[in-house]
Design a protein around this motif. Structure first.
Motif, mmCIF file in Angstrom:
data_model
loop_
_atom_site.group_PDB
_atom_site.id
_atom_site.type_symbol
_atom_site.label_atom_id
_atom_site.label_comp_id
_atom_site.label_asym_id
_atom_site.label_seq_id
_atom_site.Cartn_x
_atom_site.Cartn_y
_atom_site.Cartn_z
ATOM 1 N N SER A 86 18.942 31.665 -36.286
ATOM 2 C CA SER A 86 18.072 31.144 -35.230
ATOM 3 C C SER A 86 18.201 29.635 -35.091
ATOM 4 N N PHE A 87 18.871 28.984 -36.031
ATOM 5 C CA PHE A 87 18.892 27.529 -36.101
ATOM 6 C C PHE A 87 20.138 26.949 -35.442
ATOM 7 N N TYR A 104 29.843 30.402 -35.553
ATOM 8 C CA TYR A 104 28.409 30.117 -35.606
ATOM 9 C C TYR A 104 27.763 30.658 -34.341
ATOM 10 N N LEU A 105 27.004 31.754 -34.468
ATOM 11 C CA LEU A 105 26.309 32.366 -33.341
ATOM 12 C C LEU A 105 24.801 32.279 -33.552
ATOM 13 N N LEU A 106 24.051 32.319 -32.448
ATOM 14 C CA LEU A 106 22.589 32.285 -32.506
ATOM 15 C C LEU A 106 22.024 33.671 -32.209
ATOM 16 N N HIS A 129 28.519 29.438 -30.622
ATOM 17 C CA HIS A 129 27.575 29.600 -29.518
ATOM 18 C C HIS A 129 27.530 28.312 -28.693
ATOM 19 N N PRO A 130 27.534 28.415 -27.370
ATOM 20 C CA PRO A 130 27.540 27.205 -26.534
ATOM 21 C C PRO A 130 26.411 26.233 -26.859
ATOM 22 N N ARG A 131 25.197 26.744 -27.153
ATOM 23 C CA ARG A 131 24.103 25.826 -27.450
ATOM 24 C C ARG A 131 24.324 25.106 -28.773
#
Length: 224
Positions: A86-87, A104-106, A129-131
């Protein structure tokens, strides 16, 4: 990539999340969940026993966290680690990548993105993840003068780009820095996005036009 099904271990300290991920992965015809774990220490033991291809790793867990578990798994070359958390703060992202995670995925990612991420890791990719990528770039922007180009990279990314400039292949860079080739690829993916280039040739030219921090690496390229 062969026709072999992708063996996955799911690591998360919340049972409901583990169950949900198991159900998600069960619909994929090319993925098998071969183990689960609720904390980092258990994850290392499970991975040692079942030898998966990919570990889907949460970060914040009691006892041994996901970063330390990733470091242990990568040090023993047991599997590739794809973080699912979630981070999205830059410190955790960098810590996970430096520990050896290759992606690294959210947790708010679409289910198809999680499946695609697992497949990408198995094929040698480094999905981010793009974010999470934006957070890394934003942290660089706020922490450094954007006109000072090398300051837009983390110290490890600057090391990797400097070694690319000196003509070292990923395998040589990995050996020099004591990290895996997959980790080198992950740092290159992030660095390319940060400096706006598409490949290592452009990155080397970029580095030639700028002065990276001196003394960061020993320029003797060793031997193959």
């Amino acid at each position: 990539m062969t026709d072999e099904r992708i063996r996955v271990v799911v690591v998360d300290d919340h049972a409901v999340v583990r169950r949900g991920l198991e159900q998600l992965l069960a619909v994929a015809t090319d993925i098998d969940v071969v183990g689960t774990a609720g904390d980092g220490a258990q994850a290392v033991e499970v991975v040692r026993n079942v030898r998966p291809h990919v570990v889907l790793m949460d970060l914040q867990m009691p006892g041994v966290d996901g970063v330390e578990a990733t470091r242990s798994i990568v040090a023993e070359a047991l599997a590739d680690v794809l973080v699912l958390t979630s981070f999205s703060d830059s410190e955790r992202i960098v810590a996970a990548l430096d520990a050896g995670a290759v992606g690294y995925l959210l947790k708010d990612a679409d289910p198809e993105d999680v499946l695609a991420g697992i497949r990408s890791v198995r094929e040698g990719g480094s999905p981010i993840h793009p974010r999470a990528a934006r957070q890394l770039l934003g942290a660089r922007a706020s922490a450094a003068d954007l006109s000072a180009t090398s300051a837009s990279l983390t110290a490890r990314e600057a090391e990797v780009i400097e070694l690319v400039r000196h003509g070292l292949a990923n395998k040589q860079i990995a050996r020099r820095l004591g990290i895996s080739e997959r980790t080198v690829k992950a740092h290159l993916t992030s660095a390319f996005a940060a400096i706006g280039v598409a490949d290592r040739t452009q990155a080397a030219l970029w580095a030639e036009r700028r002065t990276l921090p001196p003394g960061m690496v020993d320029h003797d390229d060793g031997h193959d």
